[in-house]
Design a protein around this motif. Structure first.
Motif, PDB file in Angstrom:
ATOM      1  N   VAL A 186       0.618  -1.115   0.219  1.00  0.00           N
ATOM      2  CA  VAL A 186      -0.374  -0.063   0.202  1.00  0.00           C
ATOM      3  C   VAL A 186       0.743   1.326  -0.085  1.00  0.00           C
ATOM      4  N   ALA A 187       2.146   1.530   1.105  1.00  0.00           N
ATOM      5  CA  ALA A 187       3.390   2.809   0.740  1.00  0.00           C
ATOM      6  C   ALA A 187       3.008   2.979  -0.869  1.00  0.00           C
ATOM      7  N   HIS A 188       3.850   1.485  -1.081  1.00  0.00           N
ATOM      8  CA  HIS A 188       4.140   1.838  -2.769  1.00  0.00           C
ATOM      9  C   HIS A 188       3.356   1.948  -3.451  1.00  0.00           C
ATOM     10  N   ILE A 201       6.835   0.828  11.147  1.00  0.00           N
ATOM     11  CA  ILE A 201       7.990   1.698  10.431  1.00  0.00           C
ATOM     12  C   ILE A 201       8.274   1.072   9.488  1.00  0.00           C
ATOM     13  N   HIS A 202       9.431  -0.207   9.582  1.00  0.00           N
ATOM     14  CA  HIS A 202      10.060  -0.351   8.570  1.00  0.00           C
ATOM     15  C   HIS A 202       9.179  -0.619   7.709  1.00  0.00           C
ATOM     16  N   HIS A 203       8.249  -1.478   7.231  1.00  0.00           N
ATOM     17  CA  HIS A 203       7.552  -1.920   6.112  1.00  0.00           C
ATOM     18  C   HIS A 203       6.851  -0.489   5.694  1.00  0.00           C
ATOM     19  N   VAL A 204       6.657   0.033   6.032  1.00  0.00           N
ATOM     20  CA  VAL A 204       6.041   1.234   5.591  1.00  0.00           C
ATOM     21  C   VAL A 204       6.843   2.154   4.413  1.00  0.00           C
ATOM     22  N   VAL A 205       8.051   1.962   6.052  1.00  0.00           N
ATOM     23  CA  VAL A 205       9.390   2.707   4.941  1.00  0.00           C
ATOM     24  C   VAL A 205       9.749   2.337   3.855  1.00  0.00           C
ATOM     25  N   GLU A 206       9.771   0.820   4.063  1.00  0.00           N
ATOM     26  CA  GLU A 206      10.645   0.195   2.641  1.00  0.00           C
ATOM     27  C   GLU A 206       9.463   0.184   1.681  1.00  0.00           C
ATOM     28  N   GLY A 207       8.333   0.153   1.739  1.00  0.00           N
ATOM     29  CA  GLY A 207       6.975   0.075   0.873  1.00  0.00           C
ATOM     30  C   GLY A 207       7.752   1.546   0.208  1.00  0.00           C
ATOM     31  N   ARG A 219      10.446   3.285  -0.586  1.00  0.00           N
ATOM     32  CA  ARG A 219      11.270   3.199  -0.928  1.00  0.00           C
ATOM     33  C   ARG A 219      11.479   2.383  -2.128  1.00  0.00           C
ATOM     34  N   SER A 220      11.159   1.416  -2.229  1.00  0.00           N
ATOM     35  CA  SER A 220      10.525   0.813  -3.267  1.00  0.00           C
ATOM     36  C   SER A 220       9.569   1.742  -4.510  1.00  0.00           C
ATOM     37  N   GLY A 221       8.950   2.543  -3.759  1.00  0.00           N
ATOM     38  CA  GLY A 221       7.875   3.196  -4.864  1.00  0.00           C
ATOM     39  C   GLY A 221       8.552   4.095  -5.087  1.00  0.00           C
ATOM     40  N   GLU A 222       9.612   5.287  -3.983  1.00  0.00           N
ATOM     41  CA  GLU A 222      10.320   6.090  -4.706  1.00  0.00           C
ATOM     42  C   GLU A 222      11.478   6.075  -5.891  1.00  0.00           C
ATOM     43  N   ARG A 223      12.458   4.709  -5.563  1.00  0.00           N
ATOM     44  CA  ARG A 223      12.649   4.135  -6.491  1.00  0.00           C
ATOM     45  C   ARG A 223      12.690   3.542  -8.219  1.00  0.00           C
ATOM     46  N   LYS A 224      11.478   3.039  -7.539  1.00  0.00           N
ATOM     47  CA  LYS A 224      10.574   3.111  -9.078  1.00  0.00           C
ATOM     48  C   LYS A 224      10.118   3.940 -10.261  1.00  0.00           C
ATOM     49  N   TYR A 225       8.972   5.293  -9.308  1.00  0.00           N
ATOM     50  CA  TYR A 225       8.810   6.197  -9.568  1.00  0.00           C
ATOM     51  C   TYR A 225       9.030   7.525  -9.399  1.00  0.00           C
ATOM     52  N   GLY A 226      10.215   7.545  -9.111  1.00  0.00           N
ATOM     53  CA  GLY A 226      11.549   8.754  -9.055  1.00  0.00           C
ATOM     54  C   GLY A 226      10.119   9.950  -7.776  1.00  0.00           C
ATOM     55  N   VAL A 227       9.698   9.575  -7.331  1.00  0.00           N
ATOM     56  CA  VAL A 227       8.946  10.677  -5.995  1.00  0.00           C
ATOM     57  C   VAL A 227       9.335  10.483  -4.869  1.00  0.00           C
ATOM     58  N   VAL A 228      10.024  11.939  -4.300  1.00  0.00           N
ATOM     59  CA  VAL A 228      10.729  11.730  -3.309  1.00  0.00           C
ATOM     60  C   VAL A 228       9.561  11.485  -2.406  1.00  0.00           C
ATOM     61  N   ALA A 229      10.180  10.040  -1.568  1.00  0.00           N
ATOM     62  CA  ALA A 229       8.759   9.766  -0.059  1.00  0.00           C
ATOM     63  C   ALA A 229       9.581   9.828   1.302  1.00  0.00           C
ATOM     64  N   ARG A 230       8.462  10.175   1.996  1.00  0.00           N
ATOM     65  CA  ARG A 230       8.901  10.307   3.402  1.00  0.00           C
ATOM     66  C   ARG A 230       8.182   9.407   4.557  1.00  0.00           C
ATOM     67  N   GLY A 290      15.797  10.605  10.002  1.00  0.00           N
ATOM     68  CA  GLY A 290      16.159  10.554   8.761  1.00  0.00           C
ATOM     69  C   GLY A 290      16.978   9.396   8.464  1.00  0.00           C
ATOM     70  N   LYS A 291      15.775   8.802   8.106  1.00  0.00           N
ATOM     71  CA  LYS A 291      16.168   6.817   7.975  1.00  0.00           C
ATOM     72  C   LYS A 291      14.591   6.576   7.899  1.00  0.00           C
ATOM     73  N   GLY A 292      13.964   7.781   6.280  1.00  0.00           N
ATOM     74  CA  GLY A 292      12.883   7.510   6.705  1.00  0.00           C
ATOM     75  C   GLY A 292      11.645   8.106   6.771  1.00  0.00           C
ATOM     76  N   ILE A 293      11.924   8.420   8.225  1.00  0.00           N
ATOM     77  CA  ILE A 293      10.876   9.226   8.820  1.00  0.00           C
ATOM     78  C   ILE A 293      10.918  10.567   8.906  1.00  0.00           C
TER      79      ILE A 293
END
Ligand code: ZN
Length: 347
Positions: free
Chosen positions: A86-88, A122-128, A130-141, A167-170
């Motif tokens: 869902v985060a992705h 928190i870990h899982h949401v940040v991972e999602g 990050r994978s969205g950020e990599r795929k779509y080029g949208v900076v996501a926090r 500073g590590k996703g949150i």
């Protein structure tokens, strides 16, 4: 009515979404798959039949009624896999509206039904993200939310966990839920902890209760941004204070109308705030629950409030300045957006 600003230009305009809830962004198709994976039958078999369970109708009369829509999706957002997905997809949906930066908020304590810890959520949401950020080029926090109906112990647990991911996703913490029943002064002890840990605070205030909640959030809870702030208009002195201290408002026009923070567009203060120099930002709140997207929100501003393209670009830049990002990251975003505005012939 034909508007001088084309829909297409608004869609192409680079934008930021600083106020969007993870559990308000679930696609109906995704919910159907998550239900199927868990072997749970839903009261609907198609996207069309499912939407009324996930989205408010025109007859929504309050924030409380609006919030009830979340009860339907939350049981399906209890595993790491569901949270990551869902985060992705929240980032994916942002990319479709040329959003270059997004802050996605979620309440870790609401995703522990299957045994996840606050840290794991928190870990899982940040991972999602990050994978969205990599795929779509949208900076996501991510922003971790404390809930108004939770006790101090649960909320402090969220702040401590968020601080350790700072500073590590949150990037910040928030307070959300039933504002009318739980005023901000109940949470002084909770947000004193975020202050101690150096974590920025934004607070939902002035949405379902008066301007005094915004004042309390800014002066006693250390809020450096305010979610909504629709009722700030009741207090001219507070309007001056927000403008002077450059405290941004995260406004979400369509949601604000649905939750009856105002009863009509005529009463919606966004133009007035803008002209008074308050740092207004424009956001979606809950794309699925509100049936919205950021293009639609900006289009409302052009159609109902006569915002010109250059003014919309100014609102976008308010969002960039208000972002909970490091100055070096903001600089990159600022440059990229200005270049894109020029390419579009705006500003
Ligand atoms: Zn919100």
């Amino acid at each position: 009515m034909d508007h001088p600003i084309a829909y297409d230009l608004i869609r192409k305009l680079p934008k930021v979404d600083l106020h969007v809830h993870l559990d308000g962004s679930v696609k109906p198709e995704t919910l159907m798959e998550l239900a199927q994976q868990r072997g749970v039958s839903l009261p609907a078999r198609s996207r069309k039949q499912l939407l009324p369970h996930m989205q408010v109708e025109d007859d929504c009369t309050s924030l409380k009624m609006y919030l009830s829509k979340f009860d339907f999706v939350l049981p399906f957002l209890q595993t790491g896999e569901a949270l990551r997905r869902v985060a992705h997809e929240t980032v994916e949906q942002a990319a479709a509206h040329t959003i270059g930066y997004i802050e996605v908020r979620f309440a870790p304590q609401l995703h522990r039904g299957a045994g996840l810890s606050v840290e794991e959520v928190i870990h899982h949401v940040v991972e999602g993200l990050r994978s969205g950020e990599r795929k779509y080029g949208v900076v996501a926090r991510g922003i971790a939310i404390c809930m108004r109906h939770h006790g101090s112990k649960e909320n402090i647990e969220v702040i401590e966990a968020a601080a350790s991911r700072s500073g590590k996703g949150i990037v910040a913490v928030d307070l959300a839920g039933d504002e009318a029943s739980y005023p901000p002064q109940f949470f002084r002890e909770v947000f004193a902890v975020s202050h101690k840990r150096g974590l920025p605070v934004t607070i939902h205030a002035g949405e379902a209760a008066g301007a005094e909640n915004v004042l309390e959030a800014v002066t006693r809870l250390g809020a450096v941004r305010i979610g909504h702030g629709v009722r700030v208009k009741e207090n001219p002195e507070l309007m001056r204070l927000l403008a002077k201290q450059r405290i941004p408002l995260e406004m979400c026009p369509i949601s604000n109308l649905q939750t009856k923070a105002v009863t009509s567009w005529e009463q919606y203060p966004i133009r007035d705030y803008f002209e008074r120099g308050i740092k207004v930002t424009v956001n979606t709140d809950n794309p699925t629950v509100s049936g919205t997207n950021l293009t639609k929100e900006y289009r409302v501003l052009a159609d109902k409030f006569g915002f010109a393209a250059t003014e919309l670009a100014e609102l976008v830049m308010n969002g960039v300045e208000a972002a909970f990002l490091e100055e070096s990251e903001k600089r990159v975003l600022r440059r990229r957006f200005r270049r894109q505005f020029r390419e579009l012939g705006v500003g």
